[in-house]
Write a protein that holds these residues in place. Structure first.
Motif, PDB file in Angstrom:
ATOM      1  N   GLU A 150       0.827  -1.213   0.000  1.00  0.00           N
ATOM      2  CA  GLU A 150       0.000   0.000   0.000  1.00  0.00           C
ATOM      3  C   GLU A 150       0.860   1.262   0.000  1.00  0.00           C
ATOM      4  O   GLU A 150       0.512   2.261  -0.621  1.00  0.00           O
ATOM      5  CB  GLU A 150      -0.942  -0.028   1.206  1.00  0.00           C
ATOM      6  CG  GLU A 150      -2.058  -1.049   1.076  1.00  0.00           C
ATOM      7  CD  GLU A 150      -2.821  -1.279   2.368  1.00  0.00           C
ATOM      8  OE1 GLU A 150      -3.817  -2.032   2.332  1.00  0.00           O
ATOM      9  OE2 GLU A 150      -2.419  -0.734   3.424  1.00  0.00           O
ATOM     10  N   THR A 163      -5.265   4.428 -12.000  1.00  0.00           N
ATOM     11  CA  THR A 163      -5.120   2.998 -11.694  1.00  0.00           C
ATOM     12  C   THR A 163      -4.271   2.272 -12.734  1.00  0.00           C
ATOM     13  O   THR A 163      -3.397   1.465 -12.394  1.00  0.00           O
ATOM     14  CB  THR A 163      -6.510   2.333 -11.627  1.00  0.00           C
ATOM     15  OG1 THR A 163      -7.275   2.959 -10.586  1.00  0.00           O
ATOM     16  CG2 THR A 163      -6.384   0.844 -11.321  1.00  0.00           C
ATOM     17  N   ARG A 178      -6.739  -1.594  -7.552  1.00  0.00           N
ATOM     18  CA  ARG A 178      -8.020  -1.079  -7.039  1.00  0.00           C
ATOM     19  C   ARG A 178      -8.288  -1.580  -5.631  1.00  0.00           C
ATOM     20  O   ARG A 178      -8.768  -0.829  -4.765  1.00  0.00           O
ATOM     21  CB  ARG A 178      -9.157  -1.468  -7.985  1.00  0.00           C
ATOM     22  CG  ARG A 178      -9.266  -0.577  -9.223  1.00  0.00           C
ATOM     23  CD  ARG A 178     -10.568  -0.825  -9.958  1.00  0.00           C
ATOM     24  NE  ARG A 178     -10.560  -2.119 -10.620  1.00  0.00           N
ATOM     25  CZ  ARG A 178     -10.159  -2.325 -11.866  1.00  0.00           C
ATOM     26  NH1 ARG A 178      -9.732  -1.304 -12.592  1.00  0.00           N
ATOM     27  NH2 ARG A 178     -10.190  -3.522 -12.403  1.00  0.00           N
ATOM     28  N   ASN A 179      -7.976  -2.844  -5.375  1.00  0.00           N
ATOM     29  CA  ASN A 179      -8.205  -3.399  -4.038  1.00  0.00           C
ATOM     30  C   ASN A 179      -7.340  -2.693  -2.996  1.00  0.00           C
ATOM     31  O   ASN A 179      -7.811  -2.342  -1.909  1.00  0.00           O
ATOM     32  CB  ASN A 179      -7.896  -4.900  -4.032  1.00  0.00           C
ATOM     33  CG  ASN A 179      -8.925  -5.714  -4.779  1.00  0.00           C
ATOM     34  OD1 ASN A 179     -10.063  -5.276  -4.964  1.00  0.00           O
ATOM     35  ND2 ASN A 179      -8.541  -6.903  -5.222  1.00  0.00           N
ATOM     36  N   HIS A 180      -6.062  -2.460  -3.333  1.00  0.00           N
ATOM     37  CA  HIS A 180      -5.166  -1.789  -2.392  1.00  0.00           C
ATOM     38  C   HIS A 180      -5.556  -0.326  -2.207  1.00  0.00           C
ATOM     39  O   HIS A 180      -5.491   0.204  -1.086  1.00  0.00           O
ATOM     40  CB  HIS A 180      -3.723  -1.887  -2.883  1.00  0.00           C
ATOM     41  CG  HIS A 180      -3.096  -3.231  -2.663  1.00  0.00           C
ATOM     42  ND1 HIS A 180      -2.958  -3.792  -1.405  1.00  0.00           N
ATOM     43  CD2 HIS A 180      -2.560  -4.129  -3.533  1.00  0.00           C
ATOM     44  CE1 HIS A 180      -2.368  -4.968  -1.515  1.00  0.00           C
ATOM     45  NE2 HIS A 180      -2.116  -5.197  -2.790  1.00  0.00           N
ATOM     46  N   SER A 182      -8.551   0.916  -2.411  1.00  0.00           N
ATOM     47  CA  SER A 182      -9.735   0.927  -1.546  1.00  0.00           C
ATOM     48  C   SER A 182      -9.331   0.801  -0.077  1.00  0.00           C
ATOM     49  O   SER A 182      -9.894   1.465   0.798  1.00  0.00           O
ATOM     50  CB  SER A 182     -10.678  -0.218  -1.925  1.00  0.00           C
ATOM     51  OG  SER A 182     -11.199  -0.036  -3.224  1.00  0.00           O
ATOM     52  N   SER A 183      -8.340  -0.050   0.182  1.00  0.00           N
ATOM     53  CA  SER A 183      -7.854  -0.229   1.545  1.00  0.00           C
ATOM     54  C   SER A 183      -7.185   1.038   2.070  1.00  0.00           C
ATOM     55  O   SER A 183      -7.407   1.448   3.219  1.00  0.00           O
ATOM     56  CB  SER A 183      -6.861  -1.396   1.589  1.00  0.00           C
ATOM     57  OG  SER A 183      -6.311  -1.547   2.888  1.00  0.00           O
ATOM     58  N   ILE A 185      -7.741   4.117   1.083  1.00  0.00           N
ATOM     59  CA  ILE A 185      -8.786   5.119   1.294  1.00  0.00           C
ATOM     60  C   ILE A 185      -9.511   4.867   2.614  1.00  0.00           C
ATOM     61  O   ILE A 185      -9.766   5.792   3.388  1.00  0.00           O
ATOM     62  CB  ILE A 185      -9.777   5.112   0.117  1.00  0.00           C
ATOM     63  CG1 ILE A 185      -9.106   5.687  -1.132  1.00  0.00           C
ATOM     64  CG2 ILE A 185     -11.042   5.904   0.454  1.00  0.00           C
ATOM     65  CD1 ILE A 185      -9.951   5.576  -2.397  1.00  0.00           C
ATOM     66  N   ALA A 186      -9.810   3.613   2.889  1.00  0.00           N
ATOM     67  CA  ALA A 186     -10.507   3.267   4.135  1.00  0.00           C
ATOM     68  C   ALA A 186      -9.646   3.576   5.358  1.00  0.00           C
ATOM     69  O   ALA A 186     -10.135   4.107   6.361  1.00  0.00           O
ATOM     70  CB  ALA A 186     -10.891   1.784   4.121  1.00  0.00           C
ATOM     71  N   ASN A 192     -10.726   9.883  -2.074  1.00  0.00           N
ATOM     72  CA  ASN A 192     -10.222   9.330  -3.321  1.00  0.00           C
ATOM     73  C   ASN A 192      -8.754   8.959  -3.138  1.00  0.00           C
ATOM     74  O   ASN A 192      -8.164   9.222  -2.092  1.00  0.00           O
ATOM     75  CB  ASN A 192     -10.381  10.325  -4.476  1.00  0.00           C
ATOM     76  CG  ASN A 192      -9.715  11.661  -4.184  1.00  0.00           C
ATOM     77  OD1 ASN A 192      -8.508  11.733  -3.935  1.00  0.00           O
ATOM     78  ND2 ASN A 192     -10.507  12.738  -4.194  1.00  0.00           N
ATOM     79  N   ARG A 193      -8.168   8.349  -4.173  1.00  0.00           N
ATOM     80  CA  ARG A 193      -6.805   7.824  -4.018  1.00  0.00           C
ATOM     81  C   ARG A 193      -5.776   8.934  -3.812  1.00  0.00           C
ATOM     82  O   ARG A 193      -4.837   8.766  -3.036  1.00  0.00           O
ATOM     83  CB  ARG A 193      -6.421   6.943  -5.200  1.00  0.00           C
ATOM     84  CG  ARG A 193      -6.361   7.638  -6.536  1.00  0.00           C
ATOM     85  CD  ARG A 193      -5.872   6.696  -7.643  1.00  0.00           C
ATOM     86  NE  ARG A 193      -5.960   7.333  -8.949  1.00  0.00           N
ATOM     87  CZ  ARG A 193      -7.036   7.282  -9.711  1.00  0.00           C
ATOM     88  NH1 ARG A 193      -8.111   6.634  -9.294  1.00  0.00           N
ATOM     89  NH2 ARG A 193      -7.053   7.885 -10.887  1.00  0.00           N
TER      90      ARG A 193
END
Length: 206
Positions: A150, A163, A178-180, A182-183, A185-186, A192-193
């Motif tokens: 990340e 991306t 995209r998965n990383h 999202s992590s 961002i959370a 956003n990224r």
């Protein structure tokens, strides 16, 4: 003639004006000699060996290798040279990373000249010197929640890469990116990224 017992200092900073200012400030001290300068982090270990440096002053953001990475390289090389991070970026996350890398000091660039010289002396004597305000802030700052992957992605995302570009640079699939993202961002609470990467940088996590 007796060999000088002065403290031999290296200054590593990618801004020539900053290097010159630091060299001039320390040069007036009778017990300190600035024996080497560089703008490239990856040259630090070689210069320390070549010039018998006692204390290296390292900026964080430099080409080739960051100051924190250079501090880690000095530690890994088993050299007796001690390092002080001298940076504009007074962020608790950077402080924690610097200490983990083996740095003996962490001060900001607006530190008064006499305090910087004293920091060099104290670190050379085996002590640790940390900006007091930053030290207090770090007590209340959580460690980085980001994984190594990340962190890599955030470093590219902060340049504005999308991306597809991130995936290409890091040789990953777009789905993985995209998965990383999202992590990230959370974990940062961003929208956003790019904002997530900026928050990570401001916290000293990347």
């Amino acid at each position: 003639m007796c060999e000088s017992t002065n403290i031999r200092v290296l200054i590593a900073d990618d801004q020539s004006l900053v290097r010159g200012a630091l060299a001039a400030l320390l040069g007036i001290e009778r017990d300190i000699d600035v024996v080497a300068e560089t703008s490239i982090g990856s040259e630090v270990v070689e210069l320390v060996r070549k010039h018998g440096v006692h204390v290296a002053l390292l900026d964080i953001e430099m080409p080739g290798m960051s100051g924190i990475e250079a501090a880690a390289a000095l530690t890994s090389a088993g050299l007796s040279c001690r390092s002080i991070i001298v940076t504009t970026f007074g962020r608790p996350g950077y402080l924690k990373k610097a200490l983990t890398a083996g740095a003996s000091g962490f001060v900001v660039k607006d530190t008064p000249p006499e305090q910087l010289a004293e920091a060099v002396r104290r670190v050379h004597a085996g002590h640790r010197v940390i900006d007091p305000t930053l030290a207090e802030e770090s007590l209340f700052t959580p460690d980085s929640p980001l994984t190594e992957r990340e962190i890599e992605i955030a470093r590219v995302a902060i340049t504005g890469a999308d991306t597809r570009e991130i995936a290409k640079q890091l040789h990953l699939t777009q789905g993985t990116v995209r998965n990383h993202v999202s992590s990230i961002i959370a974990k940062t609470g961003a929208g956003n990224r790019y904002e997530a990467a900026r928050r990570a940088k401001d916290s000293g996590w990347i």
